[in-house]
Write a protein that holds these residues in place. Structure first.
Motif, PDB file in Angstrom:
ATOM      1  N   SER A 288       0.844  -1.197   0.000  1.00  0.00           N
ATOM      2  CA  SER A 288       0.000   0.000   0.000  1.00  0.00           C
ATOM      3  C   SER A 288       0.876   1.243   0.000  1.00  0.00           C
ATOM      4  N   LEU A 289       0.234   2.395  -0.104  1.00  0.00           N
ATOM      5  CA  LEU A 289       0.955   3.670  -0.059  1.00  0.00           C
ATOM      6  C   LEU A 289       1.666   3.834   1.282  1.00  0.00           C
ATOM      7  N   THR A 290       0.972   3.524   2.365  1.00  0.00           N
ATOM      8  CA  THR A 290       1.572   3.656   3.701  1.00  0.00           C
ATOM      9  C   THR A 290       2.770   2.734   3.856  1.00  0.00           C
ATOM     10  N   HIS A 291       2.621   1.518   3.373  1.00  0.00           N
ATOM     11  CA  HIS A 291       3.703   0.537   3.422  1.00  0.00           C
ATOM     12  C   HIS A 291       4.941   1.067   2.707  1.00  0.00           C
ATOM     13  N   ALA A 292       4.739   1.687   1.538  1.00  0.00           N
ATOM     14  CA  ALA A 292       5.854   2.226   0.761  1.00  0.00           C
ATOM     15  C   ALA A 292       6.463   3.451   1.427  1.00  0.00           C
ATOM     16  N   LEU A 293       5.613   4.355   1.923  1.00  0.00           N
ATOM     17  CA  LEU A 293       6.116   5.595   2.514  1.00  0.00           C
ATOM     18  C   LEU A 293       6.980   5.329   3.739  1.00  0.00           C
TER      19      LEU A 293
END
Length: 232
Positions: free
Chosen positions: A92-97
């Motif tokens: 997810s976006l959070t995982h990547a950030l």
């Protein structure tokens, strides 16, 4: 022409980061941005909605695939590449950030100490070793995804820097492992409370790889470590 004195000009955040760290962050962020844009149908048409899932299946590291290659004794490039490619695909976006933040924060110290080539070496060595240990230790259908083993590799390299510094100051070297101890402790707590992911195995392996790679990058450091261990 800018007449503002150089000492008064605002310094851009990326100007203070080693280029290799910036490059890794941009690649990871760019891939995640494509997934995000595609999920809203802005580019790629209807198929773009499934880009992330397709990338997980094509580039994620699967223990089942690894075990099949070991059993059959064949190592197709399309599956061997998974040992590295999984780091560029996140859930997810959070995982990547979160992974990017870790890499920017710890990679800065590593890059300033060892140089840009070392940043790439530690990133890929930790990614590779994280997947290898994940596949050897576990038997799971859960894919390994994300740059966290590499991020923990930078933590390992940073820990080695602290380890050397504390040794020179004749202080307790074990203090250098405070950060990894805290992170592993938090991982355990969250796992007990909310159900944890098995990727902590790859993270810990990435840390070990980062620490070991950093040791190899310092002239004479490995010899001193071996000598110290022998004296014990």
């Amino acid at each position: 022409m800018n007449d503002t004195p150089s000492e008064h000009r605002p310094e851009l955040p990326f100007n203070t980061l080693p280029p290799a760290v910036v490059a890794l962050a941009l690649v990871l962020g760019g891939i995640e941005a494509l997934f995000q844009i595609g999920s809203y149908g802005i580019i790629g048409g209807p198929d773009a909605v499934g880009w992330r899932i397709a990338a997980m299946e094509d580039y994620g590291f699967f223990d089942t695939v690894f075990e099949a290659m070991r059993t059959q004794g064949t190592w197709p490039l399309e599956h061997v590449i998974r040992f590295l490619s999984y780091a560029f695909v996140h859930y997810s976006l959070t995982h990547a950030l979160m992974a990017i933040v870790f890499i920017l924060a710890l990679g800065k110290m590593v890059g300033e100490t060892f140089g840009n080539v070392a940043v790439f070496v530690i990133f890929f060595a930790s990614t590779l070793f994280g997947a290898l240990i994940y596949g050897l230790v576990l038997s799971t259908a859960q894919p390994l995804l994300g740059a966290y083993p590499a991020a923990y590799g930078f933590i390992g390299a940073y820990t080695f820097i602290l380890w050397l510094g504390l040794g020179r100051m004749q202080e307790n070297r074990m203090r250098a492992f405070t950060l990894i101890g805290l992170l592993m402790g938090l991982q355990l707590v969250f796992g007990l409370l909310f159900g944890g992911s098995l990727d902590w195995v790859a993270k810990l392996a990435g840390f070990v790889a980062g620490f070991g790679t950093a040791a190899l990058l310092v002239p004479g450091a490995l010899g001193r470590i071996i000598a110290r261990l022998r004296r014990r």
